[in-house]
Write a protein that holds these residues in place. Structure first.
Motif, short mmCIF file in Angstrom:
data_model
loop_
_atom_site.label_atom_id
_atom_site.label_comp_id
_atom_site.label_asym_id
_atom_site.label_seq_id
_atom_site.Cartn_x
_atom_site.Cartn_y
_atom_site.Cartn_z
N GLU A 1 -25.60 10.46 -9.75
CA GLU A 1 -26.76 10.01 -8.98
C GLU A 1 -26.27 8.93 -8.02
O GLU A 1 -25.24 8.30 -8.26
N SER A 2 -27.03 8.67 -6.97
CA SER A 2 -26.66 7.59 -6.04
C SER A 2 -26.88 6.24 -6.72
O SER A 2 -28.01 5.89 -7.04
N PRO A 3 -25.81 5.49 -6.93
CA PRO A 3 -25.95 4.19 -7.60
C PRO A 3 -26.31 3.07 -6.62
O PRO A 3 -26.20 3.24 -5.41
N THR A 4 -26.73 1.96 -7.15
CA THR A 4 -26.99 0.77 -6.35
C THR A 4 -25.89 -0.25 -6.64
O THR A 4 -25.78 -0.72 -7.78
N PRO A 5 -25.07 -0.57 -5.65
CA PRO A 5 -24.01 -1.56 -5.88
C PRO A 5 -24.60 -2.95 -6.06
O PRO A 5 -25.63 -3.29 -5.47
N MET A 6 -23.95 -3.76 -6.89
CA MET A 6 -24.37 -5.14 -7.13
C MET A 6 -23.17 -6.06 -6.92
O MET A 6 -22.06 -5.71 -7.29
N GLU B 1 -20.33 -0.38 -1.38
CA GLU B 1 -21.17 0.61 -0.70
C GLU B 1 -20.40 1.91 -0.49
O GLU B 1 -20.96 3.00 -0.61
N ALA C 1 -20.29 3.67 -3.76
CA ALA C 1 -21.60 4.30 -4.00
C ALA C 1 -21.74 5.59 -3.20
O ALA C 1 -22.30 6.57 -3.69
N SER C 2 -21.20 5.61 -1.99
CA SER C 2 -21.31 6.82 -1.16
C SER C 2 -20.46 7.97 -1.70
O SER C 2 -20.74 9.13 -1.42
N MET D 1 -21.43 -1.56 -10.59
CA MET D 1 -22.44 -0.51 -10.46
C MET D 1 -22.44 0.38 -11.69
O MET D 1 -21.45 0.45 -12.41
#
Length: 152
Positions: free
Chosen positions: A80-85, A68, A71-72, A144
């Protein structure tokens, strides 16, 4: 595309790392695909912080951050704002680190670790702490995709 596999956790200046990757990418459709060892988001328990501190010292790693947090940092570097997995279960880290421990505890390997000296013993202990971290779910194998931010 830049593919970063298990190396971002070694970079102390994460903002500079992301900015440099962004600089190298095609600005129309560049992408960073990253998987890295990271910590669980949020506050950790005392024993978890201690374990991460020892792992960092023994593996010469900077302070651990969460996916997270990665991602920030992405938008500030031009992504772009990614989505962590969380890929932790997909890579079966307990089996991996358990296998490392079993292997390191074989007599010939104990002798080898002792022959290496302090760093060999610490590497073996760090592997045990990694297994502990996955068992307690405070160490993650995060992934990500970061796409270059398109001009509006």
């Amino acid at each position: 595309v830049v593919w970063s596999l298990e190396m971002a956790e070694h970079i102390p200046d994460r903002e500079k790392f992301l900015s440099e990757i962004h600089r190298m990418l095609n600005k129309d459709h560049g992408r960073l695909a990253m998987v890295t060892w990271c910590k669980r988001d949020g506050m950790l328990e005392f024993d978890e912080e201690i374990a991460l501190n020892y792992i960092s010292e023994w593996y010469n790693l900077p302070r651990w951050i969460s996916m997270e947090r990665w991602a920030s940092l992405a938008p500030g570097a031009g992504f772009e704002s990614p989505t962590p997995m969380d890929w932790s279960q997909g890579v079966r880290p307990m089996q991996f680190w358990g296998d490392i421990l079993v292997t390191s505890l074989q007599p010939k390997n104990i002798i080898g670790l002792l022959a290496i000296g302090d760093s060999g013993v610490k590497a073996g202990a760090a592997a045990a702490l990694m297994a502990y971290g996955f068992y307690k779910d405070f160490i993650k194998f995060g992934a990500m995709r970061m796409d270059v931010k398109q001009a509006s």
